[in-house]
Design an enzyme around this catalytic site. Structure first.
Site, PDB file in Angstrom:
ATOM      1  N   ASN A  60       1.341  -1.099  -0.035  1.00 13.11           N
ATOM      2  CA  ASN A  60      -0.157  -2.000  -0.151  1.00 13.11           C
ATOM      3  C   ASN A  60      -1.111  -0.947   0.827  1.00 13.11           C
ATOM      4  O   ASN A  60      -0.681  -0.320   1.649  1.00 13.11           O
ATOM      5  CB  ASN A  60       0.074  -3.393   0.659  1.00 13.11           C
ATOM      6  N   CYS A  61      -2.367  -1.428   0.401  1.00 13.89           N
ATOM      7  CA  CYS A  61      -3.620  -0.874   1.415  1.00 13.89           C
ATOM      8  C   CYS A  61      -4.120  -2.276   2.272  1.00 13.89           C
ATOM      9  O   CYS A  61      -3.646  -3.069   2.362  1.00 13.89           O
ATOM     10  CB  CYS A  61      -4.330   0.159   0.710  1.00 13.89           C
ATOM     11  N   ILE A  62      -5.302  -1.978   2.474  1.00 12.51           N
ATOM     12  CA  ILE A  62      -6.015  -3.020   2.948  1.00 12.51           C
ATOM     13  C   ILE A  62      -6.233  -4.387   2.028  1.00 12.51           C
ATOM     14  O   ILE A  62      -6.077  -5.200   2.155  1.00 12.51           O
ATOM     15  CB  ILE A  62      -7.694  -2.622   3.704  1.00 12.51           C
ATOM     16  N   THR A  63      -6.508  -4.222   0.804  1.00 12.53           N
ATOM     17  CA  THR A  63      -6.873  -5.188  -0.151  1.00 12.53           C
ATOM     18  C   THR A  63      -5.936  -5.167  -1.425  1.00 12.53           C
ATOM     19  O   THR A  63      -6.137  -6.096  -2.317  1.00 12.53           O
ATOM     20  CB  THR A  63      -8.247  -5.010  -0.666  1.00 12.53           C
ATOM     21  N   ARG A  64      -5.197  -4.141  -1.445  1.00 11.94           N
ATOM     22  CA  ARG A  64      -4.386  -3.954  -2.908  1.00 11.94           C
ATOM     23  C   ARG A  64      -2.837  -3.800  -2.610  1.00 11.94           C
ATOM     24  O   ARG A  64      -2.266  -3.291  -1.778  1.00 11.94           O
ATOM     25  CB  ARG A  64      -4.825  -2.907  -3.965  1.00 11.94           C
TER      26      ARG A  64
END
Length: 540
Positions: A482-486
């Protein structure tokens, strides 16, 4: 001769950049919140100085708060070396983190040796040549760039050695225990030529940083467009890292003689030292606030008023929710992905307008400072409190509303003229992949349930199982990251992905990159990803 498959090579290169972008978020996300806390100290210092009370206990208190904001910035090299190695590793992350740290230490010890052998005159005048003490030895200021080199070295050595088996009498030292040792040895070897060449490398990086000044308004124009164009692919974090935190962005020597690198770091440091910040100092930040707070508000309202009145109560609510995420918190993907897939021309227009916004703020000398999450909340906490130290900070409320109006009328006209199927205009209520039943009464009931679940921020077994089953089951999931939003899921067989099952978890939408499915949940994705990985029994 083996034929080179350029498509496969390009796909692998893009995947590597994505992995780097995800991993680098591990260390750099430490900075924003600490900087936000520090900004309270900066504002307090300015107010107390004007009131003539910046002394004694007041001075100690505000200086302490300011120092909190500088902890991460002053030690970003350590954060990157440790965090990048751990973020890239898929298992034995503690060993990987130690490998990154030991690799960074070895780079400094090797550099110190090279200074003694090749540049002894620099050691005699360490301060004059900008040398610092790290790990107890005098060395170069490698900063975030050196931390990145160490982090990558630590990761690759760890990847090759953490499963290494030794003879039985040495088996205790094998596997993940050996990785930090191997990383130290490899980095020490790499560190010697790096120590010799670093003078030239650092000069080259600084030259790149200085070159932005010669581009003038062209730099913010290109950055604004490139940053927005890369968001659908999740690669914007890569260019942001180099500009925000390394000398590729800029270099500044503080009043105490400390070298600060990166446009973002320099702006926060200048606030800490009470230095005035000009629009040319923050050219990659200036356009962010007007875009997030005003421009995308204009786009959202245009989509809202293009919805037939009978659909506005349901579809309009979804758009307003996405609008607020951008306006308040600076999370733009929920609203951007709403029109990215349904009306690509609008996104192209958005890319161009964003570049123009950055350029306009630069030309009019309207400076802004951010600690990431560039929405109204951050602006009030940082820019409003430090208004007297930031050049024409009020300019946000001149350029912002103008761009908001331009966005509104441009989007409204094109949606109507081209009959784009933006949310509420396509026969169903949809926002970023969130599709509800056709019956209006059914829509409201289902949406209310989802909204209630979202507010609780509780993710039960059903929620998590829907993600796993929608991705084709545990055995079909190759990587769960994951990243910040996905939520970024790499699948063995992408055809097994069932969007209808994942839709039950109310994601904002989806993006597809190679063999990777990206499920967009916004800022809550961090908690979701952690629980999913626990359910799968994997670290990453």
């Amino acid at each position: 001769m083996k034929k080179i498959n350029f498509k496969t090579s390009l796909s692998r290169f893009r995947a590597s950049l994505e992995s780097f972008g995800r991993a680098i978020l591990v260390p750099v996300t430490v900075i924003p919140l600490l900087a936000l806390i520090g900004s309270i100290g900066y504002a307090g210092q300015a107010i107390a100085t004007q009131a003539g009370t910046y002394e004694g206990g007041v001075k100690i208190a505000f200086d302490a708060i300011k120092n909190i904001g500088m902890i991460a910035i002053s030690n970003i090299d350590f954060l990157v070396a440790i965090g990048l190695a751990a973020g890239l590793a898929k298992s034995e992350k503690v060993s990987a983190a130690l490998s990154g740290l030991m690799a960074y230490a070895a780079l400094h010890f090797a550099a110190n040796l090279m200074l003694q052998v090749v540049y002894p005159e620099m050691l005699k005048n360490a301060k004059e040549y900008g040398l610092i003490t790290r790990f107890g030895v005098v060395s170069f200021q490698y900063s975030a760039f050196g931390g990145m080199v160490a982090g990558l070295l630590g990761f690759y050595v760890h990847k090759k050695t953490y499963k290494l088996k030794f003879p039985e009498f040495l088996s205790f030292f094998g596997g993940p225990r050996f990785s930090p040792v191997a990383s130290t040895l490899v980095a020490w070897v790499v560190g010697m030529p790096l120590g010799i060449l670093w003078i030239y490398i650092s000069q080259g990086l600084k030259a790149i940083g200085d070159s932005w000044q010669y581009m003038g308004a062209g730099a913010p124009l290109l950055y604004g467009m490139a940053n927005r164009a890369l968001i659908p692919f999740g690669l914007h974090q890569v260019i942001n890292y180099f500009l925000y935190y390394t000398s590729v962005g800029a270099t500044w020597i503080s009043p105490t003689g400390e070298k600060i690198e990166g446009i973002y770091n320099i702006a926060i440091a200048k606030l800490g030292f009470g230095e005035f910040i000009y629009a040319k100092d923050t050219w990659i930040v200036n356009g962010t606030f007007p875009t997030n707070i005003f421009s995308l508000t204009g786009a959202s309202l245009a989509m809202y008023f293009c919805i037939p009145k009978e659909n506005r109560k349901v579809a309009g609510g979804a758009i307003i929710s996405a609008l607020l995420a951008s306006l308040l918190a600076g999370t733009t993907e929920p609203i951007e992905f709403t029109f990215l897939f349904t009306a690509p021309l609008l996104y192209v227009l958005h890319v161009i307008f964003t570049g123009i916004t950055y350029m306009t703020m630069y030309l009019l000398n309207f400076a802004q400072v951010s600690t990431r999450g560039s929405g109204l909340i951050t602006w009030l906490a940082v820019d409003a409190l430090n208004w007297n130290n930031i050049q024409n900070v009020w300019g946000l409320f001149i350029v912002g509303p103008i761009m908001g109006v331009i966005y509104f009328f441009s989007f409204y006209f094109l949606i109507q003229k081209k009959d784009y199927k933006t949310p509420g205009r396509d026969g169903e209520v949809a926002i970023m992949g969130k599709a509800l039943a056709e019956n209006k009464q059914e829509k409201i009931v289902v949406k209310d349930k989802k909204t209630a679940k979202g507010k609780k921020e509780e993710y039960d077994d059903e929620f998590i199982n829907n993600i796993i089953e929608g991705c084709g089951g545990k055995d079909n999931i190759k990587v769960m990251a994951n990243c910040i939003t996905r939520l970024r899921v790499t699948l063995h067989d992408k055809t097994k992905f069932d969007k209808s099952i994942v839709d039950k978890t109310s994601p904002y939408g989806y993006a597809e990159v190679g063999e990777q499915i990206q499920i967009i949940y916004g800022p809550r994705v961090t908690n979701i990803a952690t629980i999913v990985r626990e359910k799968l029994g994997v670290e990453n």
